[in-house]
Design a protein around this motif. Sequence first.
Motif, mmCIF file in Angstrom:
data_model
loop_
_atom_site.group_PDB
_atom_site.id
_atom_site.type_symbol
_atom_site.label_atom_id
_atom_site.label_comp_id
_atom_site.label_asym_id
_atom_site.label_seq_id
_atom_site.Cartn_x
_atom_site.Cartn_y
_atom_site.Cartn_z
ATOM 1 N N SER A 140 0.862 -1.196 0.000
ATOM 2 C CA SER A 140 0.000 0.000 0.000
ATOM 3 C C SER A 140 0.893 1.239 0.000
ATOM 4 O O SER A 140 2.062 1.169 0.414
ATOM 5 N N PRO A 141 0.357 2.387 -0.429
ATOM 6 C CA PRO A 141 1.165 3.615 -0.350
ATOM 7 C C PRO A 141 1.632 3.886 1.073
ATOM 8 O O PRO A 141 2.747 4.367 1.286
ATOM 9 N N TYR A 142 0.792 3.573 2.076
ATOM 10 C CA TYR A 142 1.229 3.729 3.476
ATOM 11 C C TYR A 142 2.472 2.875 3.734
ATOM 12 O O TYR A 142 3.492 3.360 4.228
ATOM 13 N N ALA A 143 2.372 1.587 3.416
ATOM 14 C CA ALA A 143 3.486 0.678 3.707
ATOM 15 C C ALA A 143 4.741 1.093 2.936
ATOM 16 O O ALA A 143 5.859 1.011 3.464
ATOM 17 N N ALA A 144 4.540 1.571 1.685
ATOM 18 C CA ALA A 144 5.695 1.993 0.886
ATOM 19 C C ALA A 144 6.372 3.202 1.533
ATOM 20 O O ALA A 144 7.605 3.291 1.580
ATOM 21 N N SER A 145 5.568 4.106 2.075
ATOM 22 C CA SER A 145 6.166 5.296 2.713
ATOM 23 C C SER A 145 6.897 4.899 3.998
ATOM 24 O O SER A 145 7.941 5.465 4.326
ATOM 25 N N LYS A 146 6.374 3.926 4.726
ATOM 26 C CA LYS A 146 7.071 3.473 5.941
ATOM 27 C C LYS A 146 8.375 2.756 5.549
ATOM 28 O O LYS A 146 9.412 2.926 6.200
ATOM 29 N N ALA A 147 8.321 1.959 4.492
ATOM 30 C CA ALA A 147 9.535 1.258 4.050
ATOM 31 C C ALA A 147 10.599 2.283 3.668
ATOM 32 O O ALA A 147 11.774 2.155 4.045
ATOM 33 N N ALA A 148 10.184 3.336 2.950
ATOM 34 C CA ALA A 148 11.147 4.369 2.545
ATOM 35 C C ALA A 148 11.761 5.029 3.778
ATOM 36 O O ALA A 148 12.971 5.289 3.825
ATOM 37 N N SER A 149 10.930 5.265 4.787
ATOM 38 C CA SER A 149 11.471 5.924 5.986
ATOM 39 C C SER A 149 12.433 4.984 6.714
ATOM 40 O O SER A 149 13.463 5.423 7.235
ATOM 41 N N ASP A 150 12.136 3.695 6.729
ATOM 42 C CA ASP A 150 13.067 2.730 7.356
ATOM 43 C C ASP A 150 14.431 2.782 6.653
ATOM 44 O O ASP A 150 15.487 2.774 7.298
ATOM 45 N N PHE A 151 14.390 2.822 5.319
ATOM 46 C CA PHE A 151 15.655 2.840 4.567
ATOM 47 C C PHE A 151 16.442 4.118 4.838
ATOM 48 O O PHE A 151 17.674 4.097 4.932
ATOM 49 N N LEU A 152 15.726 5.234 4.972
ATOM 50 C CA LEU A 152 16.423 6.483 5.296
ATOM 51 C C LEU A 152 17.113 6.377 6.651
ATOM 52 O O LEU A 152 18.265 6.789 6.806
ATOM 53 N N VAL A 153 16.385 5.827 7.625
ATOM 54 C CA VAL A 153 16.958 5.690 8.972
ATOM 55 C C VAL A 153 18.212 4.806 8.905
ATOM 56 O O VAL A 153 19.268 5.155 9.438
ATOM 57 N N ARG A 154 18.091 3.685 8.208
ATOM 58 C CA ARG A 154 19.254 2.791 8.089
ATOM 59 C C ARG A 154 20.422 3.496 7.394
ATOM 60 O O ARG A 154 21.583 3.300 7.748
ATOM 61 N N SER A 155 20.087 4.307 6.382
ATOM 62 C CA SER A 155 21.158 4.970 5.621
ATOM 63 C C SER A 155 21.906 5.966 6.500
ATOM 64 O O SER A 155 23.114 6.140 6.366
ATOM 65 N N TYR A 156 21.195 6.617 7.429
ATOM 66 C CA TYR A 156 21.884 7.570 8.318
ATOM 67 C C TYR A 156 22.790 6.832 9.302
ATOM 68 O O TYR A 156 23.819 7.358 9.712
ATOM 69 N N ALA A 157 22.397 5.627 9.672
ATOM 70 C CA ALA A 157 23.263 4.827 10.545
ATOM 71 C C ALA A 157 24.507 4.400 9.772
ATOM 72 O O ALA A 157 25.643 4.532 10.242
ATOM 73 N N HIS A 158 24.286 3.923 8.533
ATOM 74 C CA HIS A 158 25.392 3.395 7.731
ATOM 75 C C HIS A 158 26.354 4.507 7.295
ATOM 76 O O HIS A 158 27.568 4.380 7.403
ATOM 77 N N THR A 159 25.792 5.612 6.825
ATOM 78 C CA THR A 159 26.625 6.673 6.244
ATOM 79 C C THR A 159 27.243 7.576 7.301
ATOM 80 O O THR A 159 28.415 7.934 7.225
ATOM 81 N N HIS A 160 26.413 7.943 8.287
ATOM 82 C CA HIS A 160 26.885 8.952 9.250
ATOM 83 C C HIS A 160 27.181 8.362 10.635
ATOM 84 O O HIS A 160 27.610 9.089 11.527
#
Length: 373
Positions: free
Chosen positions: A155-175
């Motif tokens: 669903s668009p809801y689930a897709a937006s939550k998945a995108a936010s999870d990836f952003l959070v992970r990316s900040y852990a990995h990158t920064h």
Amino acid sequence: MSTLLITGGAGFIGANFAAYWRRSRPADRVVILDALTYAGNFDSISALCDGEYCRFVHGDICDAAAVQTLFQEHDFDMVVHFAAESHVDRSIYASQVFTRTNVQGTHVLLDAALSAWKSSFEGRRFHHISTDEVFGSLAPEEAPWTELARYDPTSPYAASKAASDFLVRSYAHTHGLPVTITNCSNNYGPYQFPEKLIPLMILNALTGQKLPIYGDGGNIRDWLYVEDHCAAIASVLDRGRQGETYNVGGGHQIPNIELVGQLCDTIGRRFAEDEGLAERFPDCPAASGRTTRSLMTFVRDRPGHDRRYAICADKLAHELGFRAGTTLADGLARTVDWYLANDAWWRRIHSGAYREWVKLHYGTEPKRSLASL
Ligand code: NAD
Ligand code: DAU
């Protein structure tokens, strides 16, 4: 003593979490940031907000300047990020706001935390609340999702939550930002906005409206009592490993139709035990000795309706020693009792935000529309 930022703390889970934290860690300071959208309700937290240990800030997580100012005003040790658009049905009818809040809003918070904490991450934590819906839908014979399950949001809801999870992970990995994520199953309990299945069914039953069951009612969810969820988050904040994701589930998989039947029976029992309820809720079938199940009605299915969710919460149990302890029967009874005792809370919503939602979703006023679907 810690200082926490709780985003979305006037919503269902955030309000329960703020109350849980104030009860269990009274020396900590809590700042609740919430935009008070239709789903946010200051009534749910007014008793907590004493201005000293718990402060409410009315604001939007997408407002980068305001969020950065908040981080300058307070030396937050932890961010517990609940704020989101959370209802799947709404994301089917109007999804842009889901991307804005869930993706952009999370991104703004990550930047603010990074900039405020960059000199030292020691003692800091950004905890992101996510959902099992990022994993998609399970077939009947498939094993419950572990943390390693593939992301497959539908669903668009689930897709937006998945995108936010990836952003959070990316900040852990990158920064190297110290983050944790929890992906949890369907919550229920006090203060839930009555667009979600359980409060909707309770309030429709009490007010004598149809109980709309999507499709064949065979869709399965894994129900988690909200207080167990709050305790699980606390255990991750206390003992969870940075950069890790933990699944949180209730361990109670049940088809919607059976769940709604159980709710009807719980309501029936309460009316049998307490004669005063018939006077307070005269439109409920139980008030005149009829079964509340008579209101159950099959309606058009939700487009793209995920068939089954189920969580494997073994990592949380093995690593952190936490298992959800509330049985479904007990949790449902406590939830029904809360809505019976707190009709002032939901009657205000019923005449405002809920009415608008039903009009948007079903095209007419609540009573007639649900009956005629
Ligand atoms: P909710 O809809 O009841 O509350 C959301 C809160 O966020 C509201 O108080 C709202 O005013 C606030 N909010 C929305 N947009 C905002 C913005 N731009 N700025 C600031 N505040 C804003 O949601 P909920 O059911 O309490 O869910 C909380 C979190 O848990 C969400 O991230 C959701 O995805 C996740 N989650 C919920 C469930 C569930 O069963 N309810 C299950 C798994 C995960
Ligand atoms: O799994 C976690 C998710 O649970 C969270 O991420 C979401 O924020 C939360 O809203 C919830 O999503 P669901 O779509 O599972 O919850 P909802 O209460 O909307 O619906 C639960 C089930 O009941 C689902 O199969 C659809 C069905 N349903 C729902 C409503 C509102 C009905 O049959 N009739 C209804 O009127």
